[in-house]
Design an enzyme around this catalytic site. Structure first.
Site, PDB file in Angstrom:
ATOM      1  N   VAL A   1     -36.516 -27.451 -33.934  1.00 29.06           N
ATOM      2  CA  VAL A   1     -35.411 -27.035 -34.792  1.00 29.06           C
ATOM      3  C   VAL A   1     -34.083 -27.162 -34.053  1.00 29.06           C
ATOM      4  O   VAL A   1     -33.089 -27.629 -34.605  1.00 29.06           O
ATOM      5  CB  VAL A   1     -35.610 -25.591 -35.291  1.00 29.06           C
ATOM      6  CG1 VAL A   1     -34.333 -25.041 -35.927  1.00 29.06           C
ATOM      7  CG2 VAL A   1     -36.756 -25.539 -36.304  1.00 29.06           C
ATOM      8  N   GLU A   2     -34.070 -26.750 -32.796  1.00 29.45           N
ATOM      9  CA  GLU A   2     -32.816 -26.736 -32.042  1.00 29.45           C
ATOM     10  C   GLU A   2     -32.270 -28.135 -31.766  1.00 29.45           C
ATOM     11  O   GLU A   2     -31.088 -28.389 -31.991  1.00 29.45           O
ATOM     12  CB  GLU A   2     -33.007 -25.995 -30.712  1.00 29.45           C
ATOM     13  CG  GLU A   2     -33.222 -24.494 -30.851  1.00 29.45           C
ATOM     14  CD  GLU A   2     -31.968 -23.747 -31.261  1.00 29.45           C
ATOM     15  OE1 GLU A   2     -30.891 -24.360 -31.326  1.00 29.45           O
ATOM     16  OE2 GLU A   2     -32.081 -22.540 -31.523  1.00 29.45           O
ATOM     17  N   THR A   3     -33.122 -29.034 -31.286  1.00 25.19           N
ATOM     18  CA  THR A   3     -32.588 -30.321 -30.813  1.00 25.19           C
ATOM     19  C   THR A   3     -33.443 -31.542 -31.150  1.00 25.19           C
ATOM     20  O   THR A   3     -33.264 -32.593 -30.540  1.00 25.19           O
ATOM     21  CB  THR A   3     -32.395 -30.300 -29.286  1.00 25.19           C
ATOM     22  OG1 THR A   3     -33.677 -30.090 -28.653  1.00 25.19           O
ATOM     23  CG2 THR A   3     -31.426 -29.229 -28.851  1.00 25.19           C
TER      24      THR A   3
ATOM     25  N   TYR B   1     -33.848 -19.408 -40.014  1.00 31.86           N
ATOM     26  CA  TYR B   1     -34.157 -20.085 -38.757  1.00 31.86           C
ATOM     27  C   TYR B   1     -35.574 -19.757 -38.302  1.00 31.86           C
ATOM     28  O   TYR B   1     -36.356 -20.646 -37.951  1.00 31.86           O
ATOM     29  CB  TYR B   1     -33.149 -19.657 -37.690  1.00 31.86           C
ATOM     30  CG  TYR B   1     -33.480 -20.147 -36.292  1.00 31.86           C
ATOM     31  CD1 TYR B   1     -33.045 -21.385 -35.863  1.00 31.86           C
ATOM     32  CD2 TYR B   1     -34.232 -19.369 -35.415  1.00 31.86           C
ATOM     33  CE1 TYR B   1     -33.361 -21.848 -34.586  1.00 31.86           C
ATOM     34  CE2 TYR B   1     -34.551 -19.814 -34.157  1.00 31.86           C
ATOM     35  CZ  TYR B   1     -34.107 -21.057 -33.744  1.00 31.86           C
ATOM     36  OH  TYR B   1     -34.439 -21.507 -32.483  1.00 31.86           O
TER      37      TYR B   1
ATOM     38  N   VAL C   1     -39.257 -24.041 -31.835  1.00 36.86           N
ATOM     39  CA  VAL C   1     -37.893 -23.769 -31.366  1.00 36.86           C
ATOM     40  C   VAL C   1     -37.210 -25.052 -30.908  1.00 36.86           C
ATOM     41  O   VAL C   1     -36.084 -25.362 -31.328  1.00 36.86           O
ATOM     42  CB  VAL C   1     -37.901 -22.734 -30.218  1.00 36.86           C
ATOM     43  CG1 VAL C   1     -36.529 -22.660 -29.546  1.00 36.86           C
ATOM     44  CG2 VAL C   1     -38.298 -21.357 -30.746  1.00 36.86           C
TER      45      VAL C   1
END
Length: 328
Positions: free
Chosen positions: A122-124, A310, A119
């Protein structure tokens, strides 16, 4: 006559450019919002007004909201954004640096380290890319310039002001995504208030500056949405030549593994045939397809972001980081 016509066209174009920046914003709606927030949060009207009056409309945000990557890319293109060697190596480094926190949080919540890393990766990019828009501007733009989801973003803008007041954050300086998400895990303000956890429990949860709080909060989010400790996420499937054609399957598991096997979709790993699963079809650039059997924990990841692309990217990135750190 031609000169007058060209002048008219010029004035129309100038008007359109001006409208692009200002016409979308109904100032009376903004004023109503300010009054409501001041009343609901028991804050001085002038205080709320001073913050909102410094928000700036960003026209490019509207365009980005209308064309999210998950809806415009094939799975193969989307996957290639995240499954790069440098991002995997950054994940290994993040794991080593935050090993104690990850171990503690995973043990406490039952959420796998790979899922947490997936998570945040992928997010940041493990905190390296948290967004370039002021959260205030993003939420303001969408609350008053994006009618289709105006109510949602007005609520998020209100929660953002509440959050900044509660955690002592400066609402004018925090940067995030074009949708108003912030921090390592890109929490929207309402999710920040609902799921954020302080790792040491001695201070407020700071998901913008503290990786340990972000780790605890991502895990808490997945736990609250019923992550199953040790449960499967996804397994690639081989489609037989005479496989039945299936309607698009919902992400939430509803059929047994055996059901899909009988339809001609064979998992590439041994799985309990009674396990509930779903079947997700992922398109590739050449027009071919990949088939993935997905399970409860895959569905849980889609509570974070509803796109199956995602969720599969989170799963694959987490697994790749684990393999890179502990090669067989």
């Amino acid at each position: 006559m031609i000169i007058r016509y060209l002048l008219f066209i010029t004035l129309v174009l100038i008007s359109c450019i001006s409208n692009d920046s200002y016409a979308q914003i109904d100032q009376s709606a903004v004023n109503d919002f300010i009054r409501n927030v001041a009343f609901q949060q028991k804050r001085p009207l002038k205080e709320v007004e001073a913050i909102i009056n410094q928000a700036e409309y960003q026209s490019d945000i509207i365009e980005k909201m209308s064309r999210p990557a998950e809806k415009t890319m094939t799975w193969e293109r989307y996957r290639n954004i995240f499954m790069k060697q440098e991002r995997i190596e950054a994940g290994v480094d993040f794991w080593v640096t935050n090993e104690k926190v990850l171990n503690d949080v995973s043990t406490l919540t039952g959420v796998s380290i790979e899922a947490i890393l997936g998570v945040i990766g992928v997010e940041t990019y493990f905190g390296q890319r948290m967004g370039n828009y002021r959260v205030l501007d993003a939420l303001y733009t969408l609350a008053f310039g994006y009618p289709r989801r105006s109510s949602f973003f007005k609520a998020e803008l209100s929660k953002y002001l509440e959050l900044c007041e509660k955690e002592g954050l400066d609402p004018l300086t925090i940067k995030g995504s074009y949708a108003g998400a912030m921090g390592y895990g890109q929490f929207m303000p309402s999710s920040y208030l609902a799921y954020a956890k302080s790792y040491d429990s001695e201070s407020g949860a700071d998901l913008v500056n503290q990786a340990d709080d972000a780790i605890a909060s991502v895990a808490n989010y997945l736990k609250v949405h019923r992550w199953e400790k040790g449960g499967l996420v996804a397994v690639e499937v081989k489609k037989s030549q005479n496989a039945a054609s299936l309607a698009k399957q919902k992400v939430k598991p509803a059929n047994s593994v055996d059901y899909y096997i009988q339809k001609g979709y064979e998992p590439k790993e041994t799985i309990n045939s009674s396990e509930l699963a779903s079947l997700q079809v992922m398109d590739k650039e050449d027009g071919s397809e990949e088939y993935w059997m997905t399970f409860k924990n895959f569905y849980v990841i889609t509570r974070y972001n509803h796109s199956p692309l995602y969720a599969l990217a989170v799963f694959q990135l987490g697994e790749a980081i684990k393999s890179a750190r502990y090669p067989e």
